[in-house]
Motif scaffolding. Structure first.
Motif, PDB file in Angstrom:
ATOM      1  N   LEU A   1      -2.299  10.681 -11.293  1.00 52.22           N
ATOM      2  CA  LEU A   1      -2.631   9.251 -11.339  1.00 52.22           C
ATOM      3  C   LEU A   1      -4.077   8.999 -10.952  1.00 52.22           C
ATOM      4  O   LEU A   1      -4.646   7.965 -11.290  1.00 52.22           O
TER       5      LEU A   1
ATOM      6  N   SER B   1       0.819  -1.219   0.000  1.00 49.27           N
ATOM      7  CA  SER B   1       0.000   0.000   0.000  1.00 49.27           C
ATOM      8  C   SER B   1       0.846   1.259   0.000  1.00 49.27           C
ATOM      9  O   SER B   1       0.370   2.346  -0.357  1.00 49.27           O
TER      10      SER B   1
ATOM     11  N   PRO C   1       1.328   2.850  -4.064  1.00 42.92           N
ATOM     12  CA  PRO C   1       0.404   3.816  -4.674  1.00 42.92           C
ATOM     13  C   PRO C   1       0.338   5.132  -3.915  1.00 42.92           C
ATOM     14  O   PRO C   1       0.131   6.190  -4.515  1.00 42.92           O
TER      15      PRO C   1
ATOM     16  N   LEU D   1      -7.982   3.892  -9.084  1.00 43.11           N
ATOM     17  CA  LEU D   1      -7.985   5.115  -8.275  1.00 43.11           C
ATOM     18  C   LEU D   1      -9.076   6.071  -8.730  1.00 43.11           C
ATOM     19  O   LEU D   1      -9.742   6.715  -7.912  1.00 43.11           O
TER      20      LEU D   1
ATOM     21  N   ASN E   1      -5.135   6.254 -13.431  1.00 39.91           N
ATOM     22  CA  ASN E   1      -5.295   4.888 -12.928  1.00 39.91           C
ATOM     23  C   ASN E   1      -6.783   4.557 -12.807  1.00 39.91           C
ATOM     24  O   ASN E   1      -7.528   5.267 -12.137  1.00 39.91           O
TER      25      ASN E   1
END
Length: 603
Positions: free
Chosen positions: A53, A40, A43, A60, A57
């Motif tokens: 991102l 974790s 990210p 996300l 992503n």
């Protein structure tokens, strides 16, 4: 390692093995969540360095929209809190797993020690003739704890740390395969190299520690056991020095092992720091952008923070196990060296009713040799003892008198021949029934450091002790008046270790009361008065004569004056009967008996 694991499993019962496997499962789950906490970080650091991102992503972006965030900063705070929660949960699980492992391993101190004590106590009497009881006590009271803390706990730590290290390396291989493989090889080779250098040294000092532990226990027990002679001769310093040498050797070897186990940590910390610097330089040299490199650097740094203690724990645990493994070998040997049924009685003393002697006891063709000797102590012995009679065995030291008593008591098994009670052969199946009908009065009465009551009832639980029987047997043994009139707390007076606060005659009379507590039909007296002076011996035999009319008496005697009134006297020489009859008959007809009587009169 596999052999150690196999021996450890053998020391556990089925229920304990199931709990062990459950702990392995808990360790695996804990390791997975710990790896999730490390993963974790990636990210989170990537979002800090590149907030775009959130849009790039898919996961996300979905999370951002689903939770209806309006600001990337708030989303970053949310992700940070989630990472922190994962780490907290991970650490809580680690703590719970540690608690489970600690409780499991330390409770094995109790269960393994109890099992080993049970194993020892259920060995036949001859087992103890060839063993040093100080060493057996040391194994139960000291070596089990040492093996638990020095083998079982490290074994659990190896498995726990191994699972964590394996999952972390697997995660790094997914993120950066070449770099992860390089780190794994370097760290692994370094620890293996160090271990190969020290393993022989650790093994040698481990064996030395085990032997030193035996010697220091012997020194302490022997010093206290002979305290009277020690104080008389002024040999305090002799025994202190006898203790000091193995004790200091034990301390030095333990310290050496701790140094060997702990030192690589500081070497490997330098290697780890150098490795992190190398990772940074490698990533920067790979022409990636800083915002791409930073999350990977952070991941490897945090992984190193978790994996280095795990690797050090594995190394330290392996060296610790090698240091203490000799103790494991001894416990395993003593627990499972006697699988033969001839060594482990297949009966329970609760299953069979007393086997009473109504008519006669016969020993037919009895031959016995002690282990490791070829010459028989008892050679083709044939005798008959009628019930409610008194029989004595006499002879010089070493002719087999006590061995006959031990065979009658069922403590020794004859190599040949058989023992019959009213025509019923004594075997493993009915031996306990026969022993319930026996009372035994040895030369040296062993007294507990406990009350007179518990010494007479010896081994009977407090709630089952019958005070009426205690008092009646004490009266028969001529000890009741002394207990009630001269001891400060009567039957609740503590007699001291081995009855040190009592005289020899008083100890002997307590021994008589103990032998009578279960109302046996047969009494065996093995030189029960040979250590007493003439007056005390007379008093004790008065107590014995009080009960001789209603019981079968088997007397092993050194002093011939104590057996004048016996119905039959057997004269032993070289393990054979060379004469039998009443006292007066033997004085007239047996040369060997006359020699013994004459030698006794000259003393």
């Amino acid at each position: 390692m596999a052999n150690i694991f196999k021996k450890v499993l053998k020391l556990l019962d089925e229920r304990e093995r199931k709990r062990l496997y459950m702990l392995f499962g808990a360790m695996t789950i804990s390791a997975l969540i710990e790896v999730a906490g490390i993963v974790s970080i990636l990210p989170f650091l990537a979002l800090i360095t590149n907030p775009t991102l959130i849009n790039d992503n898919r996961f996300l972006n979905w999370l951002y929209i689903t939770l209806n965030f309006q600001s990337s900063n708030r989303f970053l705070i949310f992700i940070g809190i989630m990472v922190l929660l994962i780490l907290i949960v991970s650490n809580i699980l680690v703590i719970l797993t540690m608690w489970g492992v600690s409780r499991f391993t330390n409770m094995r101190n109790f269960t393994i020690a109890r099992r080993l004590l049970s194993r020892y106590l259920h060995q036949p009497y001859i087992f103890f003739l060839n063993k040093n009881t100080i060493e057996l006590g040391k194994n139960i009271l000291s070596e089990v704890t040492i093996v638990t803390s020095g083998v079982l706990i490290p074994l659990m730590q190896i498995i726990s740390s191994g699972i964590i290290a394996l999952f972390i390396f697997a995660m790094l291989m997914v993120v950066e395969p070449l770099l992860a493989l390089s780190v794994m090889v370097i760290l692994g080779v370094a620890y293996i190299f160090i271990y190969r250098i020290v393993k022989k040294k650790v093994s040698n000092i481990g064996k030395r520690r085990f032997n030193a532990n035996i010697e220091l226990h012997k020194a302490v027990y022997e010093a206290f056991g002979g305290i009277k002679q020690l104080k008389l001769l002024g040999f305090e310093e002799v025994f202190i020095n006898r203790y000091s040498k193995p004790s200091s050797e034990y301390a030095r070897d333990t310290a050496t092992n701790q140094i060997i186990s702990g030192t690589p940590r500081y070497i490997m910390e330098v290697v780890a720091i150098g490795g992190i610097i190398s990772v940074v330089l490698y990533l920067l040299a790979s022409a990636r952008g800083f915002q791409d490199v930073l999350p990977i650097i952070g991941l490897f740094a945090f992984a190193a923070y978790r994996i280095m203690p795990a690797l050090q724990n594995i190394y330290a645990s392996i060296t610790t196990m090698r240091f203490y493994v000799h103790g494991l070998d001894v416990l395993y040997r003593d627990m499972y060296a006697f699988e033969d049924k001839s060594y482990t009685p297949a009966y329970s003393k609760k299953k069979f009713p007393p086997l009473n002697l109504q008519k006669e006891l016969r020993l037919e063709g009895i031959t016995f040799s002690y282990p490791g000797t070829s010459k028989p102590v008892i050679d083709n012995l044939n005798i008959k003892i009628d019930s409610n009679t008194s029989v004595a065995f006499v002879g010089k030291t070493g002719v087999g008198k006590t061995t006959i008593a031990d065979i009658i008591l069922g403590l020794l098994r004859p190599c040949n021949g058989r023992m019959l009670v009213d025509g019923v052969e004594i075997t493993d199946n009915n031996l306990s029934g026969w022993q319930k009908n026996l009372g035994y009065i040895p030369q040296d009465i062993y007294l507990l450091d406990d009350t007179v009551t518990r010494n007479i009832a010896f081994g009977v639980p407090d709630e089952n002790i019958d005070m009426n029987i205690i008092k009646s047997t004490a009266q028969i043994a001529n000890i009741h008046n002394f207990v009630t009139e001269e001891l400060p707390n009567g039957y609740q007076t503590v007699v001291g270790e081995r009855g040190i606060r009592l005289s020899g005659g008083q100890r002997q009379r307590i021994g008589i009361a103990r032998a009578l507590y279960h109302n046996p039909g047969v009494l065996v007296l093995d030189e029960a008065t040979s250590a007493l002076d003439g007056t005390t011996e007379k008093e004790v035999f008065e107590a014995i004569n009080n009960i001789s009319r209603t019981r079968t008496m088997i007397i092993i005697a050194h002093r011939l004056t104590t057996i004048r009134s016996c119905d039959v006297i057997y004269v032993l020489k070289y393990g054979k009967i060379v004469g039998q009859g009443k006292y007066e008959e033997l004085m007239e007809s047996n040369t060997e008996f006359r020699k013994m009587a004459k030698a006794h009169l000259l003393k």
